[in-house]
Design a protein around this motif. Structure first.
Motif, PDB file in Angstrom:
ATOM      1  N   ARG A  10      38.247  52.458  66.883  1.00 25.00           N
ATOM      2  CA  ARG A  10      37.361  51.955  66.066  1.00 25.00           C
ATOM      3  C   ARG A  10      37.654  51.834  64.629  1.00 25.00           C
ATOM      4  NH1 ARG A  10      32.105  54.808  68.708  1.00 25.00           N
ATOM      5  NH2 ARG A  10      33.785  56.627  68.628  1.00 25.00           N
ATOM      6  N   SER A  11      37.339  50.891  64.096  1.00 24.35           N
ATOM      7  CA  SER A  11      37.790  50.880  62.300  1.00 24.35           C
ATOM      8  C   SER A  11      36.511  51.867  61.754  1.00 24.35           C
ATOM      9  CB  SER A  11      37.429  49.403  61.870  1.00 24.35           C
ATOM     10  OG  SER A  11      36.041  49.022  61.826  1.00 24.35           O
ATOM     11  N   PRO A  12      36.819  52.214  60.619  1.00 24.63           N
ATOM     12  CA  PRO A  12      35.836  52.929  59.829  1.00 24.63           C
ATOM     13  C   PRO A  12      34.464  52.486  59.848  1.00 24.63           C
ATOM     14  CG  PRO A  12      37.966  53.117  58.615  1.00 24.63           C
ATOM     15  CD  PRO A  12      38.093  51.842  59.660  1.00 24.63           C
ATOM     16  N   GLY A  13      34.423  51.121  59.551  1.00 22.57           N
ATOM     17  CA  GLY A  13      33.172  50.279  59.446  1.00 22.57           C
ATOM     18  C   GLY A  13      32.544  50.414  60.766  1.00 22.57           C
ATOM     19  N   GLU A  14      33.220  50.160  61.993  1.00 20.41           N
ATOM     20  CA  GLU A  14      32.754  50.091  63.364  1.00 20.41           C
ATOM     21  C   GLU A  14      31.983  51.521  63.649  1.00 20.41           C
ATOM     22  OE1 GLU A  14      35.319  46.664  65.245  1.00 20.41           O
ATOM     23  OE2 GLU A  14      36.228  48.708  65.280  1.00 20.41           O
ATOM     24  N   PHE A  15      32.928  52.584  63.165  1.00 20.59           N
ATOM     25  CA  PHE A  15      32.419  54.043  63.584  1.00 20.59           C
ATOM     26  C   PHE A  15      31.345  54.378  62.767  1.00 20.59           C
ATOM     27  CE2 PHE A  15      33.291  58.677  63.335  1.00 20.59           C
ATOM     28  CZ  PHE A  15      33.152  58.851  64.829  1.00 20.59           C
ATOM     29  N   ALA A  16      31.212  53.818  61.775  1.00 16.60           N
ATOM     30  CA  ALA A  16      30.194  54.095  60.827  1.00 16.60           C
ATOM     31  C   ALA A  16      28.930  53.686  61.411  1.00 16.60           C
ATOM     32  CB  ALA A  16      30.143  53.699  59.320  1.00 16.60           C
ATOM     33  N   SER A  17      28.750  52.517  61.840  1.00 14.76           N
ATOM     34  CA  SER A  17      27.950  51.827  62.661  1.00 14.76           C
ATOM     35  C   SER A  17      27.298  52.506  63.867  1.00 14.76           C
ATOM     36  CB  SER A  17      28.178  50.246  63.082  1.00 14.76           C
ATOM     37  OG  SER A  17      28.433  49.461  61.929  1.00 14.76           O
ATOM     38  N   ALA A  18      28.366  52.999  64.764  1.00 12.70           N
ATOM     39  CA  ALA A  18      28.033  53.937  65.723  1.00 12.70           C
ATOM     40  C   ALA A  18      27.383  55.216  65.238  1.00 12.70           C
ATOM     41  CB  ALA A  18      29.441  54.332  66.350  1.00 12.70           C
ATOM     42  N   VAL A  19      27.744  55.664  64.126  1.00 14.92           N
ATOM     43  CA  VAL A  19      27.115  57.029  63.519  1.00 14.92           C
ATOM     44  C   VAL A  19      25.748  56.575  63.193  1.00 14.92           C
ATOM     45  CG1 VAL A  19      26.838  58.764  61.745  1.00 14.92           C
ATOM     46  CG2 VAL A  19      29.163  58.052  62.768  1.00 14.92           C
ATOM     47  N   ARG A  20      25.377  55.761  62.614  1.00 10.53           N
ATOM     48  CA  ARG A  20      23.848  55.070  62.333  1.00 10.53           C
ATOM     49  C   ARG A  20      23.202  54.805  63.510  1.00 10.53           C
ATOM     50  NH1 ARG A  20      26.812  51.928  58.607  1.00 10.53           N
ATOM     51  NH2 ARG A  20      26.324  50.169  59.577  1.00 10.53           N
ATOM     52  N   ARG A  21      23.852  54.267  64.593  1.00  2.93           N
ATOM     53  CA  ARG A  21      22.838  53.883  65.793  1.00  2.93           C
ATOM     54  C   ARG A  21      22.481  55.308  66.430  1.00  2.93           C
ATOM     55  NH1 ARG A  21      26.873  49.669  66.415  1.00  2.93           N
ATOM     56  NH2 ARG A  21      28.244  51.260  67.939  1.00  2.93           N
ATOM     57  N   ALA A  22      23.464  56.128  66.413  1.00  2.00           N
ATOM     58  CA  ALA A  22      23.241  57.518  66.948  1.00  2.00           C
ATOM     59  C   ALA A  22      22.184  58.342  66.391  1.00  2.00           C
ATOM     60  CB  ALA A  22      24.583  58.418  67.210  1.00  2.00           C
ATOM     61  N   ALA A  23      22.121  58.102  65.064  1.00  2.00           N
ATOM     62  CA  ALA A  23      21.233  58.687  64.258  1.00  2.00           C
ATOM     63  C   ALA A  23      19.671  58.202  64.459  1.00  2.00           C
ATOM     64  CB  ALA A  23      21.417  58.462  62.641  1.00  2.00           C
ATOM     65  N   ARG A  24      19.753  56.866  64.640  1.00  2.00           N
ATOM     66  CA  ARG A  24      18.442  56.385  65.093  1.00  2.00           C
ATOM     67  C   ARG A  24      17.859  56.728  66.517  1.00  2.00           C
ATOM     68  NH1 ARG A  24      20.720  51.586  62.404  1.00  2.00           N
ATOM     69  NH2 ARG A  24      21.514  50.875  64.649  1.00  2.00           N
ATOM     70  N   GLU A  25      18.900  57.113  67.240  1.00  2.00           N
ATOM     71  CA  GLU A  25      18.347  57.646  68.799  1.00  2.00           C
ATOM     72  C   GLU A  25      17.875  58.914  68.776  1.00  2.00           C
ATOM     73  OE1 GLU A  25      22.106  57.703  70.976  1.00  2.00           O
ATOM     74  OE2 GLU A  25      22.342  55.501  70.989  1.00  2.00           O
ATOM     75  N   ILE A  26      18.157  59.689  67.644  1.00  2.00           N
ATOM     76  CA  ILE A  26      17.386  61.093  67.653  1.00  2.00           C
ATOM     77  C   ILE A  26      16.545  60.985  66.288  1.00  2.00           C
ATOM     78  CG2 ILE A  26      19.463  62.273  68.612  1.00  2.00           C
ATOM     79  CD1 ILE A  26      20.343  63.302  65.899  1.00  2.00           C
ATOM     80  N   GLY A  27      16.158  60.037  65.461  1.00  2.00           N
ATOM     81  CA  GLY A  27      15.182  60.044  64.604  1.00  2.00           C
ATOM     82  C   GLY A  27      15.619  60.559  63.336  1.00  2.00           C
ATOM     83  N   GLU A  28      16.962  60.385  63.128  1.00  2.00           N
ATOM     84  CA  GLU A  28      17.632  60.890  61.922  1.00  2.00           C
ATOM     85  C   GLU A  28      17.798  59.545  60.984  1.00  2.00           C
ATOM     86  OE1 GLU A  28      17.880  63.499  60.435  1.00  2.00           O
ATOM     87  OE2 GLU A  28      17.815  65.066  61.757  1.00  2.00           O
ATOM     88  N   GLN A  29      18.018  59.737  59.544  1.00  2.00           N
ATOM     89  CA  GLN A  29      18.324  58.598  58.813  1.00  2.00           C
ATOM     90  C   GLN A  29      19.568  58.934  58.039  1.00  2.00           C
ATOM     91  OE1 GLN A  29      15.045  57.531  56.479  1.00  2.00           O
ATOM     92  NE2 GLN A  29      14.071  56.345  58.122  1.00  2.00           N
ATOM     93  N   VAL A  30      20.771  58.257  58.209  1.00  2.00           N
ATOM     94  CA  VAL A  30      21.926  58.919  57.270  1.00  2.00           C
ATOM     95  C   VAL A  30      22.503  57.564  56.947  1.00  2.00           C
ATOM     96  CG1 VAL A  30      22.597  60.783  58.752  1.00  2.00           C
ATOM     97  CG2 VAL A  30      23.486  58.650  59.510  1.00  2.00           C
ATOM     98  N   ALA A  31      22.812  57.466  55.769  1.00  2.00           N
ATOM     99  CA  ALA A  31      23.558  56.200  55.123  1.00  2.00           C
ATOM    100  C   ALA A  31      24.971  56.034  55.122  1.00  2.00           C
ATOM    101  CB  ALA A  31      23.054  56.318  53.431  1.00  2.00           C
ATOM    102  N   CYS A  32      25.255  56.159  56.530  1.00  2.00           N
ATOM    103  CA  CYS A  32      26.887  56.390  56.803  1.00  2.00           C
ATOM    104  C   CYS A  32      27.448  54.971  56.715  1.00  2.00           C
ATOM    105  CB  CYS A  32      27.216  56.679  58.415  1.00  2.00           C
ATOM    106  SG  CYS A  32      28.842  57.034  58.515  1.00  2.00           S
ATOM    107  N   ASP A  33      28.525  54.908  55.953  1.00  2.00           N
ATOM    108  CA  ASP A  33      29.362  53.774  55.952  1.00  2.00           C
ATOM    109  C   ASP A  33      30.831  53.888  56.064  1.00  2.00           C
ATOM    110  OD1 ASP A  33      29.894  54.851  53.408  1.00  2.00           O
ATOM    111  OD2 ASP A  33      29.075  53.172  52.442  1.00  2.00           O
ATOM    112  N   ALA A  34      31.885  52.840  55.943  1.00  2.00           N
ATOM    113  CA  ALA A  34      33.241  53.029  56.054  1.00  2.00           C
ATOM    114  C   ALA A  34      33.917  54.050  54.925  1.00  2.00           C
ATOM    115  CB  ALA A  34      33.976  51.765  55.790  1.00  2.00           C
ATOM    116  N   ARG A  35      33.201  54.195  53.754  1.00  2.00           N
ATOM    117  CA  ARG A  35      33.573  54.749  52.391  1.00  2.00           C
ATOM    118  C   ARG A  35      33.270  56.463  53.012  1.00  2.00           C
ATOM    119  NH1 ARG A  35      29.931  51.370  49.625  1.00  2.00           N
ATOM    120  NH2 ARG A  35      31.287  49.565  49.034  1.00  2.00           N
ATOM    121  N   TYR A  36      32.019  56.750  53.677  1.00  2.00           N
ATOM    122  CA  TYR A  36      31.822  57.870  54.106  1.00  2.00           C
ATOM    123  C   TYR A  36      32.811  58.467  55.038  1.00  2.00           C
ATOM    124  CZ  TYR A  36      29.405  61.934  55.953  1.00  2.00           C
ATOM    125  OH  TYR A  36      28.988  63.420  56.596  1.00  2.00           O
TER     126      TYR A  36
END
Length: 445
Positions: A10-36
Motif C-alpha cells: 500500500r502507498s503511504p496515503g492508502e495505509f493512512a486511510s486504513a489507519v483512520r478506518r481502524a480508528a473509527r472501528e474502535i471509536g478513536e480519532q486520529v488525523a493520520c495522513d501520508a505525512r505521518y
C-alpha cells in the motif's frame, strides 16, 4: 524498519486511510495522513501517542510496539517517557501529541475555541522569536549552533500548517504561520553545525515559504502569495534543490491562473516540469501537467488543454512511488477530478465540469475537509451554469454548511458567484432557501 513491512504494497496515503478506518472501528480519532506514515518510517516518531498505539494494536493484534518497529515508551525522552507514571493520557489534539519533540511542543501552543485554537502558533526560546529581526542572529546562536532538533522543528512546522489547512482553511492561519517562517530564516542566519542540517533548514524554510504563500493565496492576498513563492524559488536556487524549485513553480502557476494571468501559469508550470525531470515521480509530473492545463484553459485554448489533461491522466495512471514529494499527499484521484473540472469550467463546458466535480466530491478523503468544501462549491457553480438550478442550490447549501468549518476567502468568493448565477431562479423553493441562507451568512460574517 518493521513498520514499513506492515504497510506492505500500500502507498503511504492508502495505509493512512486504513489507519483512520481502524480508528473509527474502535471509536478513536486520529488525523493520520501520508505525512505521518512517512515520519514513522523515517524514524522521526520513535513512539506513537496512546491513541495511535490503540489503533495499531487493533490493526496488528499480537504485536507489541517494539514488534512494529517503535522504541519502548519508557526509553523515549520528553512527555512520552513521563506518561508512564500512571497519569491517564490526554486526548490527542491538533497541536499536542506525545510523538512530537520537546522543541516542537514548545513551538506550537494552543488556546481558545477548537478551530481557532488549532491555528494559534507561537515560538518560544527553543526556536528564535518571531520578533527577532531577520538581520540579527537569534540569541540561541550565541551559545549553541543550530542542530538536528531545530531542523526537525522547522520540518514539523511545515507538516502542522498543511494539516491545519486541510482541516480548517487558510484564513485563520495566514498571519500566525508567518511567524515560524521568520524564525526558520533566522535559524539559517545563525548557522548550523553540519552541512546536512543546513540543507534541511534551507529545504524546510523553502517549504514553509510555500505553505505561507499558499495560505496567503487562499485568503485572497495574491501579492503576498507571489512574494512568498518567489522567496521559496530563490531558496531553491541557492541550494540547487530541484524538488523545492518544482514545488515553488507549481504554486506560482496555480496563483497565476487564479490571478487572471493564464500565460504566466503555463510558463510557470512548464518550468516546474523541467525541474521535476530530475525527480522520479510520475504523480508530481501529473500534477504539474494539470497546472499547465489550467493555464491553457484560461487562455481559451481547448486543444492545448485537452492534450495536457491527457498527459496528466496518463502520468497519474502510473501510480504512486516512493519518490513522490511529501507535500503531495493531497493529490489523489479526487484532486485530479477536481482540477480537471476547473479546466472545463474555465472553457465554459459546464456539464462536463459538473461531472468531474461530482466525482471529486464523491472520491475525496473525509480528512481533507477544505477540499470537500472546494469541490462541492465548484459543483454548485457548474450546475448553476449548466441549467440545473435546483441541484445547484442543493450543492450550494452543502457547501455553505461546510464553510462553517472551513475559512477560505477564495472558496467563499466562488460561492458568492454561484449565488449571483442563481438569482434569476429565486422562485424555485430550493434556490430561494439557499439565497436566503447565503444572505444571512454574509451578514454575520
Amino acid at each position: 524498519m518493521a513498520f514499513r513491512q506492515l504497510r506492505g504494497q500500500r502507498s503511504p496515503g492508502e495505509f493512512a486511510s486504513a489507519v483512520r478506518r481502524a480508528a473509527r472501528e474502535i471509536g478513536e480519532q486520529v488525523a493520520c495522513d501520508a505525512r505521518y506514515i512517512g515520519r514513522v518510517e523515517a524514524g522521526e516518531i520513535r513512539c506513537p501517542n496512546y491513541a495511535y498505539e490503540r489503533v495499531f494494536r487493533h490493526m496488528f493484534p499480537g504485536l507489541a510496539l517494539t514488534g512494529m518497529g517503535f522504541s519502548p515508551r519508557e526509553t523515549v525522552r520528553g512527555r512520552g517517557a513521563r506518561a508512564t507514571s500512571g497519569a491517564p493520557p490526554a486526548p490527542e489534539t491538533c497541536t499536542d501529541s506525545h510523538e512530537e519533540s520537546d522543541v516542537l511542543r514548545r513551538a506550537f501552543i494552543t488556546s481558545g475555541s477548537a478551530a481557532m485554537a488549532a491555528t494559534t502558533l507561537s515560538w518560544t526560546p527553543a526556536i528564535p522569536s518571531a520578533r527577532t529581526p531577520a538581520s540579527r542572529p537569534p540569541a540561541l546562536a550565541a551559545h549553541n549552533r543550530v542542530g538536528e532538533p531545530e531542523a526537525s522543528a522547522v520540518e514539523a512546522a511545515v507538516r502542522r500548517i498543511r494539516l491545519l489547512d486541510d482541516r480548517h482553511g487558510a484564513d485563520g492561519l495566514y498571519r500566525r504561520a508567518a511567524q515560524p517562517l521568520r524564525a526558520a530564516y533566522a535559524l539559517l542566519d545563525a548557522g548550523a553545525q553540519r552541512q546536512s542540517v543546513t540543507d534541511r533548514l534551507h529545504a524546510g524554510a523553502g517549504e514553509l515559504a510555500i505553505s505561507v504563500g499558499w495560505l496567503a493565496h487562499d485568503s485572497g492576498r495574491f501579492a503576498d502569495a507571489r512574494s512568498y513563492y518567489a522567496e521559496a524559488l530563490a531558496t531553491s536556487r541557492v541550494t540547487g534543490d530541484a524538488a523545492l524549485e518544482a514545488h515553488a513553480f507549481c504554486n506560482t502557476a496555480f496563483l497565476a491562473r487564479d490571478a487572471g494571468r493564464p500565460r504566466e501559469a503555463v510558463r510557470a508550470a512548464q518550468a516546474a516540469q523541467r525541474a521535476a525531470k530530475q525527480l522520479a515521480s510520475p504523480r508530481l509530473s501529473s500534477l504539474l501537467a494539470l497546472r499547465e492545463a489550467g493555464g491553457w484553459a484560461g487562455l481559451g485554448d481547448r486543444a492545448g488543454c485537452e492534450e495536457t489533461l491527457h498527459r496528466a491522466q496518463s502520468l497519474f495512471g502510473r501510480g504512486a512511488s516512493g519518490d513522490d514529494p511529501e507535500w503531495m499527499s493531497f493529490y489523489g484521484e479526487a484532486e485530479l477530478e477536481g482540477l480537471e473540472a476547473q479546466c472545463w469550467s474555465a472553457l465554459g463546458d459546464w456539464g462536463r465540469a459538473a461531472r468531474h466535480a461530482r466525482r471529486a466530491v464523491t472520491l475525496q478523503d473525509p480528512h481533507f475537509v477544505r477540499n470537500i468544501t472546494l469541490f462541492t462549491t465548484e459543483l454548485a457553480g457548474d450546475l448553476a451554469r449548466s441549467g440545473a438550478p435546483e441541484e445547484a442550490a442543493e450543492a450550494a447549501q452543502r457547501a455553505l454548511a461546510l464553510l462553517g468549518r472551513v475559512r477560505s476567502v477564495r472558496v467563499r468568493g466562488m460561492l458568492d458567484e454561484t449565488a449571483l448565477a442563481l438569482r434569476p431562479h429565486r422562485g424555485l423553493a430550493s434556490v430561494g432557501a439557499f439565497l436566503d441562507r447565503h444572505a444571512r451568512a454574509g451578514q454575520s460574517a
